[in-house]
Structure formats: structure tokens, C-alpha cells
Scaffold this motif. Structure first.
Motif, PDB file in Angstrom:
ATOM      1  N   GLY A  34      -0.335  -6.039  -6.163  1.00 57.20           N
ATOM      2  CA  GLY A  34       0.502  -5.245  -7.056  1.00 57.20           C
ATOM      3  C   GLY A  34       1.065  -4.019  -6.371  1.00 57.20           C
ATOM      4  N   SER A  35       0.993  -3.995  -5.044  1.00 60.82           N
ATOM      5  CA  SER A  35       1.549  -2.899  -4.248  1.00 60.82           C
ATOM      6  C   SER A  35       2.075  -3.500  -2.948  1.00 60.82           C
ATOM      7  CB  SER A  35       0.470  -1.850  -3.941  1.00 60.82           C
ATOM      8  OG  SER A  35      -0.504  -2.381  -3.039  1.00 60.82           O
ATOM      9  N   ASN A  36       2.523  -2.633  -2.056  1.00 61.16           N
ATOM     10  CA  ASN A  36       2.992  -3.090  -0.737  1.00 61.16           C
ATOM     11  C   ASN A  36       1.946  -2.874   0.353  1.00 61.16           C
ATOM     12  OD1 ASN A  36       5.956  -3.809  -1.229  1.00 61.16           O
ATOM     13  ND2 ASN A  36       5.857  -1.756  -2.090  1.00 61.16           N
ATOM     14  N   LEU A  37       0.701  -2.632  -0.050  1.00 59.65           N
ATOM     15  CA  LEU A  37      -0.328  -2.302   0.926  1.00 59.65           C
ATOM     16  C   LEU A  37      -0.670  -3.466   1.844  1.00 59.65           C
ATOM     17  CD1 LEU A  37      -2.663  -0.009  -1.196  1.00 59.65           C
ATOM     18  CD2 LEU A  37      -1.210   0.647   0.734  1.00 59.65           C
ATOM     19  N   ILE A  38      -0.575  -4.684   1.365  1.00 62.97           N
ATOM     20  CA  ILE A  38      -0.843  -5.832   2.245  1.00 62.97           C
ATOM     21  C   ILE A  38       0.128  -5.819   3.417  1.00 62.97           C
ATOM     22  CG2 ILE A  38      -0.795  -8.348   2.432  1.00 62.97           C
ATOM     23  CD1 ILE A  38      -1.733  -8.441  -0.501  1.00 62.97           C
ATOM     24  N   ASP A  39       1.413  -5.700   3.114  1.00 65.49           N
ATOM     25  CA  ASP A  39       2.423  -5.661   4.181  1.00 65.49           C
ATOM     26  C   ASP A  39       2.196  -4.469   5.102  1.00 65.49           C
ATOM     27  OD1 ASP A  39       3.690  -7.939   3.288  1.00 65.49           O
ATOM     28  OD2 ASP A  39       5.180  -6.855   2.103  1.00 65.49           O
ATOM     29  N   ASP A  40       1.829  -3.319   4.527  1.00 67.41           N
ATOM     30  CA  ASP A  40       1.619  -2.120   5.340  1.00 67.41           C
ATOM     31  C   ASP A  40       0.444  -2.285   6.300  1.00 67.41           C
ATOM     32  OD1 ASP A  40       3.742  -0.907   4.085  1.00 67.41           O
ATOM     33  OD2 ASP A  40       2.515   0.350   2.763  1.00 67.41           O
ATOM     34  N   ILE A  41      -0.639  -2.888   5.827  1.00 69.56           N
ATOM     35  CA  ILE A  41      -1.818  -3.090   6.675  1.00 69.56           C
ATOM     36  C   ILE A  41      -1.505  -4.077   7.794  1.00 69.56           C
ATOM     37  CG2 ILE A  41      -4.170  -4.023   6.725  1.00 69.56           C
ATOM     38  CD1 ILE A  41      -4.457  -2.907   3.824  1.00 69.56           C
ATOM     39  N   VAL A  42      -0.846  -5.167   7.454  1.00 72.66           N
ATOM     40  CA  VAL A  42      -0.502  -6.178   8.466  1.00 72.66           C
ATOM     41  C   VAL A  42       0.464  -5.607   9.490  1.00 72.66           C
ATOM     42  CG1 VAL A  42       0.620  -8.409   8.840  1.00 72.66           C
ATOM     43  CG2 VAL A  42      -0.975  -8.119   6.937  1.00 72.66           C
ATOM     44  N   THR A  43       1.468  -4.857   9.035  1.00 69.88           N
ATOM     45  CA  THR A  43       2.412  -4.218   9.949  1.00 69.88           C
ATOM     46  C   THR A  43       1.690  -3.284  10.910  1.00 69.88           C
ATOM     47  OG1 THR A  43       4.252  -4.347   8.386  1.00 69.88           O
ATOM     48  CG2 THR A  43       4.398  -2.669  10.093  1.00 69.88           C
ATOM     49  N   THR A  44       0.745  -2.508  10.385  1.00 67.40           N
ATOM     50  CA  THR A  44      -0.010  -1.571  11.223  1.00 67.40           C
ATOM     51  C   THR A  44      -0.845  -2.314  12.257  1.00 67.40           C
ATOM     52  OG1 THR A  44      -0.111   0.064   9.446  1.00 67.40           O
ATOM     53  CG2 THR A  44      -1.760   0.238  11.199  1.00 67.40           C
ATOM     54  N   ALA A  45      -1.519  -3.378  11.839  1.00 69.63           N
ATOM     55  CA  ALA A  45      -2.354  -4.156  12.764  1.00 69.63           C
ATOM     56  C   ALA A  45      -1.521  -4.722  13.911  1.00 69.63           C
ATOM     57  CB  ALA A  45      -3.054  -5.284  12.009  1.00 69.63           C
ATOM     58  N   GLU A  46      -0.357  -5.260  13.592  1.00 70.52           N
ATOM     59  CA  GLU A  46       0.510  -5.828  14.627  1.00 70.52           C
ATOM     60  C   GLU A  46       1.034  -4.745  15.556  1.00 70.52           C
ATOM     61  OE1 GLU A  46       3.358  -7.843  12.210  1.00 70.52           O
ATOM     62  OE2 GLU A  46       2.089  -9.628  11.928  1.00 70.52           O
ATOM     63  N   TRP A  47       1.375  -3.585  14.990  1.00 70.75           N
ATOM     64  CA  TRP A  47       1.874  -2.470  15.812  1.00 70.75           C
ATOM     65  C   TRP A  47       0.798  -1.953  16.758  1.00 70.75           C
ATOM     66  CZ3 TRP A  47       0.149   2.740  15.125  1.00 70.75           C
ATOM     67  CH2 TRP A  47       0.796   3.661  15.951  1.00 70.75           C
ATOM     68  N   VAL A  48      -0.421  -1.814  16.260  1.00 70.07           N
ATOM     69  CA  VAL A  48      -1.538  -1.323  17.085  1.00 70.07           C
ATOM     70  C   VAL A  48      -1.716  -2.204  18.313  1.00 70.07           C
ATOM     71  CG1 VAL A  48      -4.063  -1.154  17.155  1.00 70.07           C
ATOM     72  CG2 VAL A  48      -2.787  -0.072  15.294  1.00 70.07           C
ATOM     73  N   ASN A  49      -1.653  -3.511  18.130  1.00 70.37           N
ATOM     74  CA  ASN A  49      -1.842  -4.421  19.262  1.00 70.37           C
ATOM     75  C   ASN A  49      -0.722  -4.310  20.292  1.00 70.37           C
ATOM     76  OD1 ASN A  49      -4.253  -5.383  18.327  1.00 70.37           O
ATOM     77  ND2 ASN A  49      -3.437  -7.289  17.519  1.00 70.37           N
ATOM     78  N   GLN A  50       0.457  -3.904  19.858  1.00 69.00           N
ATOM     79  CA  GLN A  50       1.595  -3.804  20.771  1.00 69.00           C
ATOM     80  C   GLN A  50       1.736  -2.419  21.399  1.00 69.00           C
ATOM     81  OE1 GLN A  50       3.557  -6.396  21.670  1.00 69.00           O
ATOM     82  NE2 GLN A  50       2.219  -7.692  20.421  1.00 69.00           N
TER      83      GLN A  50
END
Length: 268
Positions: A34-50
Motif C-alpha cells: 500500500g506504499s512505494n516502499l517495496i520499490d524503494d528498498i529494491v532500488t536501494t539494494a541494487e544501487w548499493v551493489n553498484q
């Protein structure tokens, strides 16, 4: 200057190699659905690895809660992530909240959960996906899915029994009881419990200590820690040998060795 991705319902900062992700939907008690937190967490995880400028990721919540997990109003209305027949609902789980455990399990740097308040349901599971949990005295933890007539659909049963063992994880999951921070520490769910106003200082102190280590060796060590439980010893040692060869050929290794030698030379 490193570019930090723009998020919708969370805040992301980077300072001294420590990235801090703050879930910022306190109006929903940081519910993951019911929020955009899933996308935000996944985006952050992918960014951290890069991003080579990140050595540690800290996850916390804004407001009074770490995360309330699933949006109960959407459950009641059979809407959002919980709408549709069996196949449609399953597909929403796979394309929705189940992206979080897959993304966080692949993060190459240490993850510290700074649990500032209640971590309930999928919020509890989110904390358990971190490598280390530090909790405020006001935090609470509950694997409350059965209380709502559902199962831990985000992989919580996989993470918790690896953290505290099958029997204790079974009891918490099958009773759905909520525990306080002191019991969470006693069970081994959290590493430490601190006053609420000291939480981020404690999390950042640990993050800073880890971030001060050679960054490439830190990422390789995190990978080894994740590999170890699922590998036979001989195979694991082969991987260690290869990783060690990589470390010995990195400039950061010689820098660390020289720094240690200089410190030894200064001692009387």
C-alpha cells in the motif's frame, strides 16, 4: 560526488561510506504494502551493489514504527497487493513484496537494521533480513501472520529459523505473540538494545567501524558469510582460496598492511 537515487516513500543518504535508508511513510506506520516502499528498498539494494562508495547499509524507520508490515486495510478490502484469485494474488506476491528478500539477500555490503519501534509481520521479517539488528527500548517484534489467517508470504519462516533456530522460530510464528526488545535480545534476534535517543548513534558507530575496513575485502567477506551455510567445507575452502588471492592482489591490502606495520613501529 556520488549520485543517490531518488526514492518515493523513503529517504536515502550517504555519508562516510555509510548509506542510510529511512522508511518514510509514518502515516502508514511504514507499511510495506500500500506504499512505494517495496520499490524503494529494491532500488536501494541494487544501487548499493553498484556503488563502490558504499560499505554499509543502515535501514531504519521514520516516526514511531520500524514497519507495520502489510497494509491491513487493503487486506480487509481485498485490494492492492491482496486482490484477485489465487493465481493473481500469488503473482502479486512474487512481483511485489517477495522482491525485498531476494534483493536484500543479494546485497554485497553489511546491512544493519536500526529498529526504532514496532517491527510487525513483514516488518519483523525485514529486520531479520539484515545482518545485524540494533533495537531501541521501545521496539517490539511480532511474527503475527497467523493472527490474520495468513502465512509469512515474504519468506519470514526462512529467515527467522536461520537466525534463532527452528524451535524458537516455530513458537513465535505459530503463536503470533509480540515480544519486547529485552526478550528479542535474549532470543538472539537483536544484538543490542539501547535507549531510543541513542539508537542511530549506536547503529552509526557500528556502521562506521565496518565502513573503515578495506571495502573490497569487506564485500568479499560478506559473500563468504552468506555462502558458508549452504556449502560443504572443501568447496567453501576452494572459494576462500580464490577470494584470498584476489585480496592479496588488491592495493587496499598493502595499504592496510603498511598501516599495521606503522602502528606496530610506534609501540614501545
Amino acid at each position: 560526488m556520488t549520485t543517490v537515487p531518488k526514492l518515493t516513500d523513503a529517504l536515502l543518504t550517504l555519508e562516510n561510506r555509510v548509506a542510510t535508508l529511512t522508511l518514510n511513510r509514518h502515516d502508514l506506520r511504514n507499511a510495506l504494502t500500500g506504499s512505494n516502499l517495496i520499490d524503494d528498498i529494491v532500488t536501494t539494494a541494487e544501487w548499493v551493489n553498484q556503488c563502490e562508495d558504499v560499505s554499509v547499509l543502515v535501514i531504519t524507520g521514520a516516526g514511531s514504527a520500524f514497519s507495520a508490515g502489510g497494509n491491513i486495510r487493503d487486506m480487509a478490502n481485498r485490494s492492492g497487493d491482496f486482490a484477485g484469485d489465487v493465481a493473481e494474488c500469488a503473482d502479486r506476491y512474487r512481483k511485489g513484496i517477495q522482491r525485498i528478500p531476494l534483493a536484500l539477500q543479494n546485497v554485497e555490503v553489511p546491512i544493519i537494521a536500526a529498529v526504532n519501534g514496532p517491527a510487525i509481520g513483514a516488518g519483523f521479517d525485514l529486520a531479520n533480513m539484515a545482518d545485524i539488528r540494533i533495537a531501541s527500548e521501545s521496539s517490539k517484534f511480532g511474527e503475527t501472520f497467523l493472527n490474520l489467517g495468513i502465512i509469512p508470504g515474504d519468506g519470514g519462516a526462512w529467515f527467522m529459523q536461520r537466525l534463532i533456530g527452528y524451535q524458537r522460530a516455530f513458537e513465535l510464528t505459530l503463536t503470533g505473540r509480540v515480544i519486547d526488545a529485552a526478550e528479542a535480545k535474549e532470543l538472539g534476534i537483536v544484538l543490542d538494545v539501547v535507549p531510543a535517543d541513542e539508537l542511530m548513534n549506536a547503529a552509526n558507530a557500528m556502521a562506521s567501524r565496518m565502513a573503515s575496513q578495506p571495502p573490497k575485502a569487506t564485500r568479499l567477506t560478506k559473500r563468504l558469510m552468506k555462502m558458508a551455510p549452504r556449502m560443504e567445507l572443501k568447496d567453501f575452502l576452494d572459494v576462500c582460496a580464490n577470494f584470498q588471492g584476489m585480496c592479496h592482489n588488491e592495493p587496499e591490502h598493502l595499504e592496510a598492511v603498511n598501516k599495521m606495520l606503522e602502528a606496530m613501529a610506534r609501540k614501545p
